[in-house]
Design a protein around this motif. Structure first.
Motif, mmCIF file in Angstrom:
data_model
loop_
_atom_site.group_PDB
_atom_site.id
_atom_site.type_symbol
_atom_site.label_atom_id
_atom_site.label_comp_id
_atom_site.label_asym_id
_atom_site.label_seq_id
_atom_site.Cartn_x
_atom_site.Cartn_y
_atom_site.Cartn_z
ATOM 1 N N ALA A 31 0.829 -1.213 0.000
ATOM 2 C CA ALA A 31 0.000 0.000 0.000
ATOM 3 C C ALA A 31 0.859 1.257 0.000
ATOM 4 O O ALA A 31 0.545 2.231 -0.694
ATOM 5 N N VAL A 32 1.950 1.226 0.756
ATOM 6 C CA VAL A 32 2.846 2.390 0.799
ATOM 7 C C VAL A 32 3.523 2.580 -0.557
ATOM 8 O O VAL A 32 3.621 3.708 -1.060
ATOM 9 N N LEU A 33 3.972 1.498 -1.160
ATOM 10 C CA LEU A 33 4.626 1.604 -2.464
ATOM 11 C C LEU A 33 3.671 2.113 -3.541
ATOM 12 O O LEU A 33 4.087 2.845 -4.439
ATOM 13 N N LYS A 34 2.418 1.730 -3.466
ATOM 14 C CA LYS A 34 1.450 2.147 -4.483
ATOM 15 C C LYS A 34 1.164 3.643 -4.437
ATOM 16 O O LYS A 34 0.625 4.194 -5.383
ATOM 17 N N MET A 35 1.537 4.304 -3.357
ATOM 18 C CA MET A 35 1.341 5.754 -3.269
ATOM 19 C C MET A 35 2.403 6.528 -4.045
ATOM 20 O O MET A 35 2.240 7.715 -4.275
ATOM 21 N N VAL A 36 3.486 5.864 -4.448
ATOM 22 C CA VAL A 36 4.553 6.532 -5.195
ATOM 23 C C VAL A 36 4.066 6.756 -6.622
ATOM 24 O O VAL A 36 3.657 5.806 -7.299
ATOM 25 N N PRO A 37 4.105 8.004 -7.094
ATOM 26 C CA PRO A 37 3.625 8.285 -8.456
ATOM 27 C C PRO A 37 4.450 7.558 -9.523
ATOM 28 O O PRO A 37 5.653 7.368 -9.384
ATOM 29 N N LEU A 38 3.806 7.165 -10.573
ATOM 30 C CA LEU A 38 4.363 6.542 -11.781
ATOM 31 C C LEU A 38 4.900 5.127 -11.587
ATOM 32 O O LEU A 38 4.561 4.249 -12.364
ATOM 33 N N VAL A 39 5.718 4.866 -10.627
ATOM 34 C CA VAL A 39 6.353 3.550 -10.496
ATOM 35 C C VAL A 39 5.808 2.730 -9.336
ATOM 36 O O VAL A 39 6.223 1.593 -9.137
ATOM 37 N N GLY A 40 4.899 3.283 -8.571
ATOM 38 C CA GLY A 40 4.428 2.628 -7.363
ATOM 39 C C GLY A 40 3.781 1.277 -7.592
ATOM 40 O O GLY A 40 4.078 0.309 -6.895
ATOM 41 N N HIS A 41 2.896 1.204 -8.586
ATOM 42 C CA HIS A 41 2.194 -0.063 -8.819
ATOM 43 C C HIS A 41 3.143 -1.147 -9.323
ATOM 44 O O HIS A 41 3.015 -2.314 -8.943
ATOM 45 N N ALA A 42 4.109 -0.763 -10.144
ATOM 46 C CA ALA A 42 5.089 -1.747 -10.616
ATOM 47 C C ALA A 42 6.004 -2.191 -9.471
ATOM 48 O O ALA A 42 6.353 -3.370 -9.368
ATOM 49 N N ALA A 43 6.370 -1.270 -8.613
ATOM 50 C CA ALA A 43 7.246 -1.610 -7.487
ATOM 51 C C ALA A 43 6.529 -2.464 -6.449
ATOM 52 O O ALA A 43 7.166 -3.205 -5.702
ATOM 53 N N ALA A 44 5.202 -2.371 -6.400
ATOM 54 C CA ALA A 44 4.434 -3.116 -5.410
ATOM 55 C C ALA A 44 4.125 -4.546 -5.847
ATOM 56 O O ALA A 44 3.632 -5.337 -5.036
ATOM 57 N N LEU A 45 4.406 -4.895 -7.075
ATOM 58 C CA LEU A 45 4.092 -6.251 -7.555
ATOM 59 C C LEU A 45 4.754 -7.355 -6.725
ATOM 60 O O LEU A 45 4.081 -8.335 -6.392
ATOM 61 N N PRO A 46 6.025 -7.244 -6.363
ATOM 62 C CA PRO A 46 6.611 -8.317 -5.535
ATOM 63 C C PRO A 46 5.951 -8.446 -4.164
ATOM 64 O O PRO A 46 5.782 -9.562 -3.661
ATOM 65 N N THR A 47 5.574 -7.335 -3.554
ATOM 66 C CA THR A 47 4.944 -7.434 -2.244
ATOM 67 C C THR A 47 3.517 -7.956 -2.360
ATOM 68 O O THR A 47 3.039 -8.636 -1.452
ATOM 69 N N ASP A 48 2.853 -7.657 -3.461
ATOM 70 C CA ASP A 48 1.531 -8.252 -3.692
ATOM 71 C C ASP A 48 1.664 -9.762 -3.871
ATOM 72 O O ASP A 48 0.833 -10.533 -3.367
ATOM 73 N N ALA A 49 2.701 -10.187 -4.564
ATOM 74 C CA ALA A 49 2.937 -11.626 -4.751
ATOM 75 C C ALA A 49 3.258 -12.297 -3.416
ATOM 76 O O ALA A 49 2.812 -13.419 -3.157
ATOM 77 N N CYS A 50 4.008 -11.596 -2.574
ATOM 78 C CA CYS A 50 4.334 -12.112 -1.245
ATOM 79 C C CYS A 50 3.053 -12.376 -0.450
ATOM 80 O O CYS A 50 2.887 -13.443 0.138
ATOM 81 N N ALA A 51 2.155 -11.415 -0.451
ATOM 82 C CA ALA A 51 0.896 -11.578 0.284
ATOM 83 C C ALA A 51 0.045 -12.694 -0.299
ATOM 84 O O ALA A 51 -0.600 -13.458 0.424
ATOM 85 N N ALA A 52 0.052 -12.806 -1.623
ATOM 86 C CA ALA A 52 -0.738 -13.856 -2.278
ATOM 87 C C ALA A 52 -0.204 -15.245 -1.928
ATOM 88 O O ALA A 52 -0.975 -16.183 -1.714
#
Length: 55
Positions: A31-52
């Motif tokens: 959630a914190v990474l997704k707040m970063v403009p432009l690159v946040g959603h791409a940077a959050a992919l590994p942590t989303d995978a971790c949670a999954a």
């Protein structure tokens, strides 16, 4: 005397919480990474995978 009972009750509550408690750090970081403009959603992919994986 109170510390072992406190520890036992804490372990009991964590076991009731299930995987959501363990995956919480991954989700918060995502959630914190997704707040970063432009690159946040791409940077959050590994942590989303971790949670999954944990769920």
């Amino acid at each position: 005397m109170k510390i072992p009972s406190l520890l036992a009750s804490l372990l009991f509550l964590v076991s009731l919480g299930g995987c959501g408690v363990v995956a919480a750090p991954c989700r918060v970081t995502s959630a914190v990474l997704k707040m970063v403009p432009l690159v946040g959603h791409a940077a959050a992919l590994p942590t989303d995978a971790c949670a999954a994986v944990i769920d």
